[in-house]
Design an enzyme around this catalytic site. Structure first.
Site, PDB file in Angstrom:
ATOM      1  N   LYS A 170     -43.733   7.636  15.134  1.00 28.07           N
ATOM      2  CA  LYS A 170     -42.975   6.402  15.399  1.00 28.07           C
ATOM      3  C   LYS A 170     -41.492   6.779  15.340  1.00 28.07           C
ATOM      4  CE  LYS A 170     -40.916   3.122  14.008  1.00 28.07           C
ATOM      5  NZ  LYS A 170     -39.503   2.802  14.437  1.00 28.07           N
ATOM      6  N   SER A 223     -33.294   5.980   6.023  1.00 25.49           N
ATOM      7  CA  SER A 223     -32.454   5.409   4.969  1.00 25.49           C
ATOM      8  C   SER A 223     -33.169   5.420   3.621  1.00 25.49           C
ATOM      9  CB  SER A 223     -32.076   3.978   5.330  1.00 25.49           C
ATOM     10  OG  SER A 223     -33.196   3.136   5.162  1.00 25.49           O
ATOM     11  N   GLU A 244     -37.119  12.258   3.253  1.00 24.83           N
ATOM     12  CA  GLU A 244     -35.810  12.874   3.432  1.00 24.83           C
ATOM     13  C   GLU A 244     -34.835  11.731   3.657  1.00 24.83           C
ATOM     14  OE1 GLU A 244     -33.235  15.093   2.999  1.00 24.83           O
ATOM     15  OE2 GLU A 244     -35.170  16.130   3.059  1.00 24.83           O
ATOM     16  N   CYS A 278     -27.414  13.425   7.693  1.00 20.12           N
ATOM     17  CA  CYS A 278     -27.630  13.272   6.250  1.00 20.12           C
ATOM     18  C   CYS A 278     -26.949  14.403   5.508  1.00 20.12           C
ATOM     19  CB  CYS A 278     -29.105  13.163   5.919  1.00 20.12           C
ATOM     20  SG  CYS A 278     -30.065  14.471   6.595  1.00 20.12           S
ATOM     21  N   GLU A 378     -23.528   6.266   0.726  1.00 24.20           N
ATOM     22  CA  GLU A 378     -23.611   6.904   2.040  1.00 24.20           C
ATOM     23  C   GLU A 378     -23.110   5.940   3.116  1.00 24.20           C
ATOM     24  OE1 GLU A 378     -27.494   7.771   3.821  1.00 24.20           O
ATOM     25  OE2 GLU A 378     -26.702   9.744   4.330  1.00 24.20           O
TER      26      GLU A 378
HETATM   27  C1  UN1 Z   1     -30.173  15.281   9.293  1.00 28.32           C
HETATM   28  O1  UN1 Z   1     -29.034  14.837   9.376  1.00 28.32           O
HETATM   29  O2  UN1 Z   1     -31.142  14.494   9.112  1.00 28.32           O
HETATM   30  O3  UN1 Z   1     -28.203  20.951   8.770  1.00 28.32           O
HETATM   31  C2  UN1 Z   1     -30.515  16.683   9.489  1.00 28.32           C
HETATM   32  C3  UN1 Z   1     -27.846  20.110   9.571  1.00 28.32           C
HETATM   33  C4  UN1 Z   1     -28.731  19.813  10.755  1.00 28.32           C
HETATM   34  C5  UN1 Z   1     -29.796  18.843  10.390  1.00 28.32           C
HETATM   35  C6  UN1 Z   1     -29.351  17.584   9.749  1.00 28.32           C
HETATM   36  N1  UN1 Z   1     -29.297  21.035  11.206  1.00 28.32           N
HETATM   37  O4  UN1 Z   1     -26.819  19.501   9.463  1.00 28.32           O
END
Ligand code: UN1
Length: 488
Positions: A170, A223, A244, A278, A378
């Site tokens: 999804k 999130s 994650e 992230c 964040e």
């Molecule tokens: C993400 O933002 O969910 O290391 C992953 C990094 C990228 C992946 C980010 N290769 O910034």
């Protein structure tokens, strides 16, 4: 369309949502299904049926399909990068990098199918052998965000398939088109019907996937709020779940650092992918002796960053993803003004064509204190908050004073400080003299504290999510041996 059993099908709901280009909101890319639990059920049933034969395909043969998928991703890289940029905004250079992560993951997962090592150990008894195998689990429900529409799904989906599982995916409703190309590529690579399925939609489809009794594993990137809700539900349903979630990643620059290098690092780490990673650098901790000079140079560099449609040559930073994120980022900018001082950006960029999109100027705040919301929450946009540290220890403590623990970075020329930081920074990833971004497919990826729930994707550690152990004892003594009794 949804993709179920290698066929493109509309949602039973008949409802759709529009996929909008964030660089130009008058550009509607297409309508995608707003699926319900019925659609999810059909996809999960297809995946459950396909599992009974897919798990029997020898792992290296599954690997051959993944390797072909890597080849097709390579062949379609430029075309897919354009599509991805159009639907989620980051520059074509960045979307090519996104696809490259999937290519790397495909080849890596393909190679791992010749290992998927288990282990053996001596038995307590005579004439008995002990071993343990990694076994596929069943249907995996994969739910991901829009910021890495191909890379992040590939980190989960390709190893899940390599291990012999089947998948219902999804994707985010902000990047559905890329997900469909993912399906096309796996089909062309030779994946049998039902092994991989895509269901489009919003939270309704996502939660139906989590709830479905035949979904045995849930892999989620997104999130913190949604991740925690999914984890709570998976706890009640006794499902395996890997999360994650957010990050509030700090880059520390000490007075002995190569400042040119550190400057490039923070520019790319904070504003690359419009800060929507992230792993983005959202906190900069500067040693007080270099603070003013570094901030001056950074403000100068940030004001020269070229914003624009990611498909236009010369654009360095694209728009943010949607109105909701734009509003959230602008609200945080107001919070920043009340907590510190805005020294760059601080507003939308509506110059020329950019008025049609969600562009935000690279924004920098100084005089931020560690307890401020700008240093704790964040934002997921091109906003960097800077604080001063008097000592190395204070800098490390500031970096750790945060609910998240994904990525981190230290710029220094002092090898002792570098190793101390590796030991002491509370994060799943620490970069030395490199920005907080740039994970490689064959290394464990994930965070501690509020970022994750103990799992890692990337590298072989991902197989801890997508396999269960089967322990086997073979007794060839020909008589009854009773563990814990006969051998003592
Ligand atoms: C993400 O933002 O969910 O290391 C992953 C990094 C990228 C992946 C980010 N290769 O910034």
């Amino acid at each position: 369309m949804n993709y179920i059993n290698n066929a493109w099908v509309p949602s039973k709901t008949g409802r759709t949502f529009d996929n909008v280009n964030p660089a130009d909101t008058s550009d509607i890319i297409g309508a995608f299904p707003l699926s319900s639990g019925d659609d999810v059920h059909e996809a999960v049933a297809a995946a459950a049926h396909a599992f009974s034969s897919w798990k029997l395909v020898p792992a290296p043969k599954r690997g051959d399909i993944l390797r072909r998928a890597g080849d097709i991703f390579t062949r379609r890289k430029d075309e897919l990068a354009e599509i991805m940029t159009r639907e989620m905004g980051k520059t074509v250079t960045e979307t090519k990098g996104d696809i490259q992560e999937a290519i790397d993951t495909a080849y890596y997962a393909a190679t791992e199918t010749r290992r998927l090592f288990g282990y053996t150990a001596p038995s307590e008894m005579s004439n008995k052998m002990n071993m343990s195998f990694r076994m596929p689990i069943g249907v995996c429900g994969i739910i991901t965000a829009w910021n890495f529409p191909i890379a992040v799904p590939s980190w989960k989906i390709l190893p899940a398939l390599a291990a012999g599982n089947t998948v219902v995916f999804k994707p985010s409703d902000d990047s559905p088109h890329s997900a469909n190309i993912f399906a096309e590529i796996l089909e062309e690579a030779g994946l049998p019907a039902g092994v991989f399925n895509v269901i489009h939609g919003n939270a309704e489809a996502g939660s139906a996937l989590v709830e479905h009794p035949q979904v045995r594993v849930v892999g989620f990137t997104g999130s913190t709020q949604t991740g925690k809700a999914i984890a709570a539900r998976c706890g009640e349903l006794n499902k395996k779940v890997s999360l994650e979630m957010g990050g509030k990643n700090a880059q520390i620059v000490m007075e002995d650092a190569d400042l040119d290098l550190a400057l490039d690092g923070v520019l790319w780490g904070a504003f690359g992918t419009t800060g929507q990673r992230c792993t983005a650098t959202s906190r900069l901790i500067l040693h007080e002796s270099i603070h003013d000079e570094f901030v001056g140079r950074l403000v100068d560099a940030a004001s020269k960053v070229v914003l624009g449609d990611g498909r236009k040559a010369g654009s360095q930073v694209g728009p943010v993803i949607n109105q909701r994120q734009l509003d959230k980022i602008l609200a945080y900018i107001e919070i920043g003004r009340s907590e510190g001082r805005c020294v760059a950006g601080g507003e939308r960029d509506v110059e020329g064509d950019k008025a049609n999109g969600y562009f935000v100027k690279p924004t920098i705040f100084v005089d931020i204190k560690p307890h401020h919301r700008m240093f704790q929450e964040e934002i997921f946009g091109p906003v960097l908050s800077i604080a001063k540290a008097r000592t190395f220890d204070e800098a490390i403590n500031m970096a750790n004073d945060c609910q998240y623990g994904l990525s981190s970075s230290l710029y220094t020329r002092d090898v002792n400080r570098a190793f101390a930081a590796i030991r002491d920074i509370e994060a799943g990833i620490t970069y030395i003299n490199a920005p907080t971004i740039g994970a490689e497919a064959h290394m464990p990826f994930g965070g501690i504290k509020g970022t994750g729930n103990g799992h890692r994707e990337g590298g072989w550690t991902v197989f801890d999510i997508f396999t269960e152990w089967k322990t086997v004892y073979v007794d060839y003594s020909g008589h009854l041996q009773r563990a814990q009794i006969d051998n003592y």
